[in-house]
Design an enzyme around this catalytic site. Structure first.
Site, PDB file in Angstrom:
ATOM      1  N   ASN A  30     -87.133 -96.176 135.293  1.00  0.00           N
ATOM      2  CA  ASN A  30     -87.704 -94.947 135.863  1.00  0.00           C
ATOM      3  C   ASN A  30     -88.779 -95.359 136.863  1.00  0.00           C
ATOM      4  O   ASN A  30     -89.873 -95.752 136.470  1.00  0.00           O
ATOM      5  CB  ASN A  30     -88.299 -94.104 134.719  1.00  0.00           C
ATOM      6  CG  ASN A  30     -89.084 -92.913 135.236  1.00  0.00           C
ATOM      7  OD1 ASN A  30     -88.986 -92.549 136.396  1.00  0.00           O
ATOM      8  ND2 ASN A  30     -89.890 -92.303 134.364  1.00  0.00           N
ATOM      9  N   TRP A  31     -88.442 -95.262 138.137  1.00  0.00           N
ATOM     10  CA  TRP A  31     -89.379 -95.727 139.178  1.00  0.00           C
ATOM     11  C   TRP A  31     -90.565 -94.779 139.339  1.00  0.00           C
ATOM     12  O   TRP A  31     -91.535 -95.114 140.001  1.00  0.00           O
ATOM     13  CB  TRP A  31     -88.665 -95.847 140.525  1.00  0.00           C
ATOM     14  CG  TRP A  31     -87.612 -96.907 140.585  1.00  0.00           C
ATOM     15  CD1 TRP A  31     -87.190 -97.723 139.555  1.00  0.00           C
ATOM     16  CD2 TRP A  31     -86.830 -97.297 141.733  1.00  0.00           C
ATOM     17  NE1 TRP A  31     -86.202 -98.569 140.001  1.00  0.00           N
ATOM     18  CE2 TRP A  31     -85.960 -98.329 141.331  1.00  0.00           C
ATOM     19  CE3 TRP A  31     -86.780 -96.851 143.052  1.00  0.00           C
ATOM     20  CZ2 TRP A  31     -85.058 -98.932 142.214  1.00  0.00           C
ATOM     21  CZ3 TRP A  31     -85.885 -97.443 143.924  1.00  0.00           C
ATOM     22  CH2 TRP A  31     -85.035 -98.479 143.511  1.00  0.00           C
ATOM     23  N   LYS A  32     -90.462 -93.574 138.826  1.00  0.00           N
ATOM     24  CA  LYS A  32     -91.483 -92.539 139.044  1.00  0.00           C
ATOM     25  C   LYS A  32     -91.704 -92.365 140.557  1.00  0.00           C
ATOM     26  O   LYS A  32     -90.772 -92.572 141.322  1.00  0.00           O
ATOM     27  CB  LYS A  32     -92.767 -92.881 138.303  1.00  0.00           C
ATOM     28  CG  LYS A  32     -92.507 -93.290 136.850  1.00  0.00           C
ATOM     29  CD  LYS A  32     -93.734 -93.308 136.020  1.00  0.00           C
ATOM     30  CE  LYS A  32     -93.399 -93.881 134.656  1.00  0.00           C
ATOM     31  NZ  LYS A  32     -94.439 -93.668 133.671  1.00  0.00           N
ATOM     32  N   GLU A  55     -90.269 -91.858 123.453  1.00  0.00           N
ATOM     33  CA  GLU A  55     -91.349 -92.395 124.270  1.00  0.00           C
ATOM     34  C   GLU A  55     -92.685 -91.865 123.750  1.00  0.00           C
ATOM     35  O   GLU A  55     -93.117 -90.765 124.147  1.00  0.00           O
ATOM     36  CB  GLU A  55     -91.171 -91.965 125.725  1.00  0.00           C
ATOM     37  CG  GLU A  55     -89.909 -92.478 126.373  1.00  0.00           C
ATOM     38  CD  GLU A  55     -90.100 -92.671 127.874  1.00  0.00           C
ATOM     39  OE1 GLU A  55     -89.862 -93.772 128.331  1.00  0.00           O
ATOM     40  OE2 GLU A  55     -90.520 -91.732 128.549  1.00  0.00           O
ATOM     41  N   GLY A  94     -90.678 -97.914 132.664  1.00  0.00           N
ATOM     42  CA  GLY A  94     -91.387 -97.429 133.848  1.00  0.00           C
ATOM     43  C   GLY A  94     -91.902 -98.589 134.679  1.00  0.00           C
ATOM     44  O   GLY A  94     -91.178 -99.178 135.483  1.00  0.00           O
ATOM     45  N   GLY A  95     -93.150 -98.959 134.460  1.00  0.00           N
ATOM     46  CA  GLY A  95     -93.829 -99.976 135.276  1.00  0.00           C
ATOM     47  C   GLY A  95     -93.025-101.254 135.470  1.00  0.00           C
ATOM     48  O   GLY A  95     -92.903-101.757 136.601  1.00  0.00           O
ATOM     49  N   HIS A 138     -89.319 -85.814 130.385  1.00  0.00           N
ATOM     50  CA  HIS A 138     -90.274 -86.939 130.381  1.00  0.00           C
ATOM     51  C   HIS A 138     -91.671 -86.385 130.088  1.00  0.00           C
ATOM     52  O   HIS A 138     -92.010 -85.279 130.528  1.00  0.00           O
ATOM     53  CB  HIS A 138     -90.240 -87.650 131.735  1.00  0.00           C
ATOM     54  CG  HIS A 138     -90.991 -88.947 131.732  1.00  0.00           C
ATOM     55  ND1 HIS A 138     -92.354 -89.000 131.814  1.00  0.00           N
ATOM     56  CD2 HIS A 138     -90.567 -90.224 131.604  1.00  0.00           C
ATOM     57  CE1 HIS A 138     -92.747 -90.271 131.758  1.00  0.00           C
ATOM     58  NE2 HIS A 138     -91.661 -91.040 131.632  1.00  0.00           N
ATOM     59  N   GLU A 167     -94.446 -86.932 131.336  1.00  0.00           N
ATOM     60  CA  GLU A 167     -95.232 -86.563 132.524  1.00  0.00           C
ATOM     61  C   GLU A 167     -94.806 -85.179 133.032  1.00  0.00           C
ATOM     62  O   GLU A 167     -95.633 -84.414 133.535  1.00  0.00           O
ATOM     63  CB  GLU A 167     -95.063 -87.639 133.614  1.00  0.00           C
ATOM     64  CG  GLU A 167     -95.846 -88.892 133.253  1.00  0.00           C
ATOM     65  CD  GLU A 167     -95.242 -90.193 133.771  1.00  0.00           C
ATOM     66  OE1 GLU A 167     -94.442 -90.166 134.718  1.00  0.00           O
ATOM     67  OE2 GLU A 167     -95.581 -91.247 133.190  1.00  0.00           O
ATOM     68  N   SER A 218     -94.280 -99.035 127.728  1.00  0.00           N
ATOM     69  CA  SER A 218     -94.791-100.388 127.980  1.00  0.00           C
ATOM     70  C   SER A 218     -93.842-101.488 127.512  1.00  0.00           C
ATOM     71  O   SER A 218     -94.281-102.508 126.978  1.00  0.00           O
ATOM     72  CB  SER A 218     -96.189-100.552 127.368  1.00  0.00           C
ATOM     73  OG  SER A 218     -97.099 -99.645 127.966  1.00  0.00           O
ATOM     74  N   GLY A 270     -97.188 -96.422 130.065  1.00  0.00           N
ATOM     75  CA  GLY A 270     -98.073 -96.894 131.133  1.00  0.00           C
ATOM     76  C   GLY A 270     -99.427 -97.372 130.653  1.00  0.00           C
ATOM     77  O   GLY A 270    -100.346 -97.545 131.453  1.00  0.00           O
TER      78      GLY A 270
HETATM   79  C1  PEP Z   1     -91.660 -94.283 131.387  1.00  0.00           C
HETATM   80  O1  PEP Z   1     -92.003 -93.985 132.509  1.00  0.00           O
HETATM   81  O2  PEP Z   1     -90.762 -93.630 130.847  1.00  0.00           O
HETATM   82  C2  PEP Z   1     -92.296 -95.421 130.724  1.00  0.00           C
HETATM   83  C3  PEP Z   1     -91.925 -95.734 129.514  1.00  0.00           C
HETATM   84  O3  PEP Z   1     -93.261 -96.080 131.437  1.00  0.00           O
HETATM   85  P1  PEP Z   1     -93.868 -97.543 131.081  1.00  0.00           P
HETATM   86  O4  PEP Z   1     -92.707 -98.458 130.813  1.00  0.00           O
HETATM   87  O5  PEP Z   1     -94.639 -97.942 132.293  1.00  0.00           O
HETATM   88  O6  PEP Z   1     -94.735 -97.380 129.869  1.00  0.00           O
END
Ligand code: PEP
Length: 252
Positions: free
Chosen positions: A10-12, A169, A235-236, A97, A99, A214, A175
């Site tokens: 997930n590039w966001k 999640e 994500g990251g 998600h 966010e 993470s 993040g």
């Molecule tokens: C996400 O955006 O769904 C996520 C899990 O982010 P991260 O891996 O950065 O915690």
């Protein structure tokens, strides 16, 4: 249980066209034949056509980070329908998600409508659920994730989960650099699978449940070794080719 692992990035709202091209080229070079797992990229909407071209001929899958809750067409300024995403080559759409839930006020019923809209367009929804730190500290993890999952089970029905993916999640792990331990994640994954199994055991047994929060190359293997963890929503670390490939290899 033979559930094929899925590693979704997930590039966001990150990157530029140039950076995205570099990232995809490196992933293409590193993914190989993807024999043991699937890799999925969820770029920002506007990059989807470009990414589609860059991954052509590779086993990499394409998805969107969100989808409109409305089906068909109409006066919904700023929204992108499931049919449009499918037309551009997406096979998946992330819905719910944290966010979207927290920053954009998406309720359980909006998330359920998005899940249904994705499926109506033949996209596989990746339904995200997860508790906040306050909810975990209050011992309310199961209450929160069951409310989020049951809202969709009640609306779409258990059979719909034959064409869906769930992602656990924990909000406190997204993040933050703080990951749920493999045991903490496994407990929630088993709980989610049992909720689906209470309605349909066969569908529950085949349902992919990803962990997100993470995930990195260094912690991926221990998470993916757990019985009910079928891959990751990343994500990251999905923005760094070497890191995302290390996670992918831990699953494959
Ligand atoms: C996400 O955006 O769904 C996520 C899990 O982010 P991260 O891996 O950065 O915690």
């Amino acid at each position: 249980m033979a559930r094929r692992p899925l590693i979704a990035g997930n590039w966001k709202m990150n990157g530029s066209l140039r950076e995205s091209r570099k990232l995809v080229d490196a992933l293409r070079a590193g993914v190989g034949s993807a024999a043991g797992a699937d890799m999925l990229l969820a770029p920002p909407y506007v990059y989807i056509p470009a990414v589609k071209e860059w991954i052509a001929g590779s086993p990499i899958l394409l998805g969107a980070q969100d989808v409109a809750d409305k089906q068909g067409a109409g006066a919904y300024t700023g929204e992108v329908s499931g049919a449009m995403l499918a037309e551009l080559g997406c096979g998946y759409a992330i819905v719910g998600h944290s966010e979207r839930r927290t920053l954009y006020g998406e309720t359980d019923s909006v998330v359920a409508a998005k899940f249904k809209a994705a499926q109506a367009a033949k996209l596989v929804p990746i339904l995200c659920v997860g508790e906040t730190l306050a909810e975990r500290d209050a011992g309310a993890t199961e209450q929160t994730v069951s409310r989020q999952l049951e809202a969709v089970l009640d609306t779409a029905g258990a059979d719909a989960f034959a064409r869906a993916v769930v992602a656990y999640e924990p909000v406190w792990a997204i993040g933050t650099g703080r990951t749920a331990s493999p045991e903490q994640a496994q407990d929630v994954h088993a709980f989610l699978r049992a909720l689906v199994a209470a309605r349909n055991g066969t569908i529950a047994a085949d349902l992919k449940i990803l962990y997100g929060g993470s995930v990195k190359g260094a912690n991926a293997r221990a998470l993916f070794d757990m019985d009910d963890i079928d891959g990751g929503l990343v994500g990251g670390a999905s923005l760094v080719a070497a890191e995302f490939l290390a996670i992918f290899r831990a699953a494959a």
